[in-house]
Design an enzyme around this catalytic site. Structure first.
Site, mmCIF file in Angstrom:
data_model
loop_
_atom_site.group_PDB
_atom_site.id
_atom_site.type_symbol
_atom_site.label_atom_id
_atom_site.label_comp_id
_atom_site.label_asym_id
_atom_site.label_seq_id
_atom_site.Cartn_x
_atom_site.Cartn_y
_atom_site.Cartn_z
ATOM 1 N N PRO A 189 52.882 13.971 -14.289
ATOM 2 C CA PRO A 189 53.717 12.882 -13.471
ATOM 3 C C PRO A 189 52.525 11.714 -13.074
ATOM 4 O O PRO A 189 51.646 12.179 -12.495
ATOM 5 C CB PRO A 189 54.321 13.422 -12.624
ATOM 6 C CG PRO A 189 54.667 14.921 -13.012
ATOM 7 C CD PRO A 189 53.304 15.260 -13.742
ATOM 8 N N CYS A 190 53.136 10.356 -12.879
ATOM 9 C CA CYS A 190 52.011 9.346 -12.749
ATOM 10 C C CYS A 190 52.520 8.541 -11.395
ATOM 11 O O CYS A 190 52.020 7.413 -11.310
ATOM 12 C CB CYS A 190 52.034 8.507 -13.964
ATOM 13 S SG CYS A 190 53.446 7.782 -14.430
ATOM 14 N N GLN A 191 53.569 9.074 -10.811
ATOM 15 C CA GLN A 191 54.210 8.039 -9.661
ATOM 16 C C GLN A 191 53.193 7.760 -8.731
ATOM 17 O O GLN A 191 53.202 6.635 -8.136
ATOM 18 C CB GLN A 191 55.460 8.902 -8.971
ATOM 19 C CG GLN A 191 56.649 9.067 -9.884
ATOM 20 C CD GLN A 191 56.813 10.316 -10.478
ATOM 21 O OE1 GLN A 191 55.627 10.998 -10.920
ATOM 22 N NE2 GLN A 191 57.783 10.899 -10.663
#
Length: 654
Positions: free
Chosen positions: A132-134
């Site tokens: 995940p890259c949030q």
């Protein structure tokens, strides 16, 4: 000039500039670039692989999402043995498409937190996936700044490394947002590279744009290929100015052609839906800004996400499709409506026959969260050719390390083109009567509801305050007092807003004074909301954020708050409010202890004051309101109450 330099480089590496490896591939596979051609491309590669049997190349998929990378690698000829995904809805999509005779048939789907995942498959040759890259994304940065590896989600790459260390595949492909390279001064990027290298992998990486590889969407992503042995070079783009034959982009219009007649369409409604009609294709909310010359600049420059009211241009790829967003998050169709799910799948190059499980919002989340399968196909084929020494029916031309992709530089030219389109569209708008500068005085009665709406009244019975508004020369003055106040009541406080430039260009205003003869805490909300109303009336601005600008950017105004009532000066609420109004420790994430020291009140007291400020409309962000913010950290974005009846933060507790 950049193209001429690159053409010289093509010649230096022995590649003909009038043809490309991709042209040869299409010819060999018998593919024409009609709508949905990526599906045909994938099917043709599958068919070729079925006729050329070889030992399966076994792949483990981590952070699988809806299966974007998995589709591409499957089509390229890899065997997706197992997929790990924590989100149940995403895993349901993988499970649906792993059934017999489906695209990912025979893949084992594991829905489990990767921190608890201990893979058992033997003889894994390659690993694919992107955590995940949030915490590194533009959306995350805009919400709360880039936390990167300070957030536990930014450290999930360590789980990837843990599994690499156990499985010991020949190599891996890691995908993430490009911002990871420069986030936090490059510290996380250095840490990520070292972690992969420490378990025995040499890294090859580039930031690439999916549109360069046949995706009808501009989508910049960091791709890392790690290998135990051998070397890797990225394939030359298949489309766009960096392709060796200057093949045109696969456009949004071509991608969705033929779908509209088969599916129901619906219009965009709500408060801002009608604004979409006049926005030229390719532009967004910025069309309605003063900077682009709109006669009724509803929005402030850079006051919204770039995909707010973004209307796609049918003649180019669309901008990046976001995983999550609100009612006005684009891309929207050039026919002034939302794209359908079938169209969004095409724009992300998901096969038409690939079923994504979930309602519309969840499906969009899965699509926007995915790596485009066509990009994954090209990368997978390039890995087959180089890492596994597979002879393909065509040879992929590879970029020298010195070759610089030009998609970043081309953005400047695109910006100029759309500015010209905006100017042309604005010149065609109906000529309204020029709004005259308001000079005069208004009086009235007001109250503010619990959901921060200003209610005007001609009678005192249904109001909390009496307000007087005067406009003269280059100054606005607002005076507020309690309905039951004695006429001899002294002034309690004053807010003075000044700007070096004209704060309100259409009205020539340089100073705004807001004076209160009430010491009620909600009086501050009433004053700011009344200012917001007159800004709407005289200047077309949609709200205070549009007037003063988004908090990330340098502000061109100064606010001072002066207390005239001695009884307020030592009260923590008014003490903190004065500091907030002056912009002290605003617009940045700070530890609660640092804020406590800055405002001169104990931490326990400050927390109570912040809760009171939130009750009167000030936006206060912490780990309970924004996942990107760490525990005990606080962000106060604005010097004014920015919450309204539509704000979801009304329902979150600090």
């Amino acid at each position: 000039m950049p193209i001429l330099k690159q053409m010289t480089l093509f010649e230096q590496v022995g590649i003909a500039s009038n043809n490309s490896w991709f042209s040869k591939a299409l010819e060999v596979l018998g593919i024409s670039e009609k709508p949905a051609w990526p599906d045909d491309f994938g099917d043709a590669i599958i068919k070729w692989n079925s006729k050329n049997k070889r030992k399966p190349i076994r792949v483990l998929s981590l952070f699988s999402g809806a299966g974007g990378i998995d589709i591409g690698f499957h089509d390229a000829g890899f065997q997706i043995v197992e997929c790990n995904e924590i989100e149940k809805n995403f895993a349901a999509t993988l499970l649906e498409n792993s059934q017999a005779n489906r695209l990912l048939s025979d893949s084992n789907i594991i829905c489990l937190d990767i921190r608890k995942y201990d893979p058992e498959p033997d003889n894994i040759d390659f690993i694919i996936g992107g955590p995940p890259c949030q915490t590194f994304s533009a959306a995350g940065a805009r919400a709360a700044g880039v936390n990167g590896t300070d957030d536990e989600r930014g450290n999930l790459f360590k789980e990837y490394v843990r599994i690499l260390k156990k499985i010991k595949p020949r190599g891996f492909l890691f995908e993430n947002v490009y911002r990871i390279v420069g986030a936090q001064g490059g510290k996380p990027w250095k840490e990520i590279r070292k972690a992969f290298q420490d378990v025995g992998y040499k890294l090859y990486w580039r930031v690439i744009d999916a549109a360069d590889y046949g995706v009808p969407q501009f989508r910049e992503r960091l791709i890392i290929v790690g290998l135990k042995e051998g070397t890797y070079k990225f394939p030359f783009p298949t489309h766009g100015p960096d392709s060796t034959d200057q093949r045109g982009y696969y456009t949004a219009g071509k991608a969705v052609d033929g779908l509209a007649s088969k599916i129901s369409v619906f219009k965009l409604g709500g408060r801002h839906g009608h604004l979409l009609n006049d926005i030229p294709p390719g532009l967004n909310y910025s069309f309605y800004t003063e900077k682009l010359g709109h006669p009724k600049p509803i929005f402030g420059w850079r006051s919204k996400f770039s995909d707010y009211l973004y209307k796609a241009d049918h003649g180019t790829p669309v901008r990046t499709i976001k995983a999550q967003g609100g009612q006005y998050t684009g891309p929207f169709h050039w026919e002034n409506r939302p794209f359908t799910i079938e169209e969004l799948k095409r724009l992300q190059t998901f096969p038409d026959n690939y079923k994504i499980v979930g309602n519309r919002q969840n499906t969009i989340h899965q699509i926007g969260n995915s790596v485009p399968p066509q990009l994954a196909r090209i990368l997978g084929l390039s890995i087959l050719q180089q890492v596994f020494d597979i002879s393909l029916p065509f040879e992929i031309d590879l970029m020298p390390d010195s070759f610089k992709l030009g998609f970043r530089a081309r953005k400047r030219d695109v910006t100029k083109i759309y500015a010209q389109k905006a100017a042309q569209a604005i010149s065609c708008l109906p000529k309204d009567e020029v709004k005259k500068k308001y000079v005069g005085e208004r009086i009235g009665y007001v109250r503010v509801t619990d959901d921060f709406q200003l209610i005007l009244s001609s009678k005192s019975d249904s109001a909390d305050y009496f307000i007087q508004y005067t406009a003269q020369n280059d100054e606005w003055i607002l005076k507020l007092q309690d309905i039951q106040a004695d006429k001899h009541t002294i002034k309690k406080y004053e807010l003075k807003i000044q700007s070096n430039d004209s704060l309100l260009a259409t009205q020539g205003i340089k100073t705004i004074k807001m004076q209160s003869y009430s010491n009620n805490k909600r009086s501050i909300l009433a004053l700011w909301k009344y200012l917001e109303k007159i800004v709407k009336d005289h200047c077309h601005k949609d709200d205070l954020v549009q007037l003063f600008g988004y908090y990330h950017y340098r502000q061109n105004y100064i606010v001072n708050m002066k207390l005239f009532d001695d009884s307020l000066m030592d009260k923590p609420f008014w003490k903190v409010l004065s500091q907030v109004s002056a912009g002290n420790s605003i617009s940045k994430i700070l530890h609660i202890a640092e804020l406590s020291n800055c405002y001169g009140v104990p931490q326990e007291t400050l927390i109570l004051v912040l809760k009171e400020l939130k009750k009167i409309g000030f936006e206060i962000r912490n780990d309970k309101t924004n996942k990107q913010i760490s525990n005990n950290m606080i962000l106060i974005p604005y010097v004014f109450p920015s919450l309204n009846e539509r704000s979801l933060q009304r329902f979150t507790e600090l």
